[in-house]
Design an enzyme around this catalytic site. Structure first.
Site, PDB file in Angstrom:
ATOM      1  N   SER A 167      74.488   0.676  71.440  1.00 35.37           N
ATOM      2  CA  SER A 167      73.797   1.910  71.104  1.00 35.37           C
ATOM      3  C   SER A 167      74.836   2.898  70.582  1.00 35.37           C
ATOM      4  O   SER A 167      75.615   2.574  69.685  1.00 35.37           O
ATOM      5  CB  SER A 167      73.063   2.453  72.340  1.00 35.37           C
ATOM      6  OG  SER A 167      72.379   3.644  72.060  1.00 35.37           O
ATOM      7  N   TYR A 181      68.645   8.604  63.579  1.00 34.10           N
ATOM      8  CA  TYR A 181      69.594   7.677  64.202  1.00 34.10           C
ATOM      9  C   TYR A 181      69.445   7.683  65.723  1.00 34.10           C
ATOM     10  O   TYR A 181      69.346   6.628  66.359  1.00 34.10           O
ATOM     11  CB  TYR A 181      71.006   8.066  63.786  1.00 34.10           C
ATOM     12  CG  TYR A 181      72.094   7.214  64.376  1.00 34.10           C
ATOM     13  CD1 TYR A 181      72.284   5.897  63.960  1.00 34.10           C
ATOM     14  CD2 TYR A 181      72.967   7.730  65.341  1.00 34.10           C
ATOM     15  CE1 TYR A 181      73.303   5.113  64.487  1.00 34.10           C
ATOM     16  CE2 TYR A 181      73.989   6.960  65.874  1.00 34.10           C
ATOM     17  CZ  TYR A 181      74.155   5.652  65.448  1.00 34.10           C
ATOM     18  OH  TYR A 181      75.168   4.886  65.971  1.00 34.10           O
ATOM     19  N   LYS A 185      68.437   4.666  68.524  1.00 35.00           N
ATOM     20  CA  LYS A 185      69.388   4.257  69.552  1.00 35.00           C
ATOM     21  C   LYS A 185      68.862   4.551  70.961  1.00 35.00           C
ATOM     22  O   LYS A 185      69.152   3.813  71.908  1.00 35.00           O
ATOM     23  CB  LYS A 185      70.730   4.956  69.323  1.00 35.00           C
ATOM     24  CG  LYS A 185      71.458   4.485  68.065  1.00 35.00           C
ATOM     25  CD  LYS A 185      71.822   3.006  68.142  1.00 35.00           C
ATOM     26  CE  LYS A 185      72.728   2.569  67.003  1.00 35.00           C
ATOM     27  NZ  LYS A 185      73.138   1.159  67.108  1.00 35.00           N
TER      28      LYS A 185
END
Length: 326
Positions: A167, A181, A185
């Site tokens: 991650s 993003y 994650k």
């Protein structure tokens, strides 16, 4: 009394954090790394080869895979080790189980799966097209899920294995410019927690790695279009080498740690966000219990500093615009 006990626990935690990890011999292991042709993925593949494992790397570009294969071979312990490459898009391809069967036929059962394939995108929320949100989810989240679904049945049958998802610290705390993003994650953590519950009885461990900014080709590309606010906020965490991240990540995987971090800030953030995450260490649990409150305060101060940085950047931009007009 509780205050002094908490300080003692923090001292123990710091000692554990900086202590040298034991060395593992992976002579009889087979490590499959997605996104293994560059960046953190390649660094992890090299480290696994140094520790004696057979290594398979999966990525899209065959040219990059061939170059990475040469690098990995240069670090093997023994000429008997195997290094395999497969060109595949882990999100789009539907034949990943066939790839798994083939690599296991050539290099033995996959005992370690590390999902490194991913990409980053940094832009302000309203400037990020919806298709970019989808791309982040497809590559960073669903790609990892697709490959893991291909490998898990084989590990469950053998009742043995390690599964890891790479991650980011942006997968624990949402940062300016990382809405797409961070969303992708963050999703990995939720899936990993649920997966660990399902596979624990099969002696399969799950790890989620939360690396900070790492010196990779992907990071260099991301820097070209980063908002100034993001750049200044990220500066405080520093920049780590891919090799250092790989060594720490692989050791945490082999130690069956659920949350893997590097650097004091990363460890602090993982501890602060550990409330519902599994742990196999009683000492780690004690550290989390007695430091969570302190780290919550630290996180609050950090977020206030972020607000200040963003406000200052806005003022600077406004001043520059006025000068340009005049």
């Amino acid at each position: 009394m509780i205050y002094y006990f908490a300080l003692a626990v923090i001292f123990v935690a710091a000692s554990l954090f900086y202590r040298k990890r034991r060395t593992f011999n992976l002579k009889n292991d087979h490590c499959l790394v997605t996104g293994g042709s560059s960046g953190i993925g390649l660094a992890i593949a090299i480290q696994a080869a140094k520790m004696g494992a057979n290594v398979t790397i999966v990525a899209r570009s065959q040219e990059r895979l061939d170059a990475a294969k040469d690098q990995i071979y240069s670090e093997v312990q023994s000429s008997q080790q195997k290094v395999l490459t497969f060109s595949a898009d882990v999100f789009k391809d539907t034949n990943l189980k066939d790839i798994v069967k083939e690599v296991e036929k050539q290099a033995g059962p996959i005992t370690i799966l590390i999902n490194c394939a991913g990409t980053s995108l940094c832009s302000r929320f309203e400037e990020t097209p919806l298709e970019d949100f989808k791309k982040m989810l497809d590559v960073n989240f669903l790609g990892s899920i697709n490959m893991t679904q291909a490998v898990v049945p084989f590990m469950k049958e053998r009742k043995n294995g390690h599964i890891a998802f790479v991650s980011s610290l942006a997968g624990l705390i949402g940062i300016y410019g990382y809405s797409a993003y961070s969303g992708s994650k963050f999703a990995l953590l939720g899936a990993a927690e649920a997966l660990q519950m399902e596979v624990k009885t099969y002696d399969i461990s799950v790890t989620v790695s939360f690396p900070p900014d790492t010196d990779t080709p992907g990071f260099a590309e991301e820097m070209k279009n980063k908002p100034i606010e993001t750049v200044r906020i990220s500066e405080s965490a520093g920049l780590y080498s891919a090799e250092d991240v790989a060594i720490k990540t692989l050791n945490d995987i082999l130690n069956k740690k659920f949350m893997s971090s590097i650097g004091f800030e990363g460890w602090m953030l993982c501890t602060a966000c550990s409330a519902t995450t599994p742990t196999n260490s009683f000492v780690e649990l004690l550290v989390q219990i007695f430091t969570t409150g302190i780290f919550r305060l630290a996180a609050f101060i950090y977020l206030k500093q972020c607000d200040y940085t963003i406000k200052k950047c806005a003022q600077e931009i406004e001043t520059q615009n006025k000068k340009a007009i005049n």
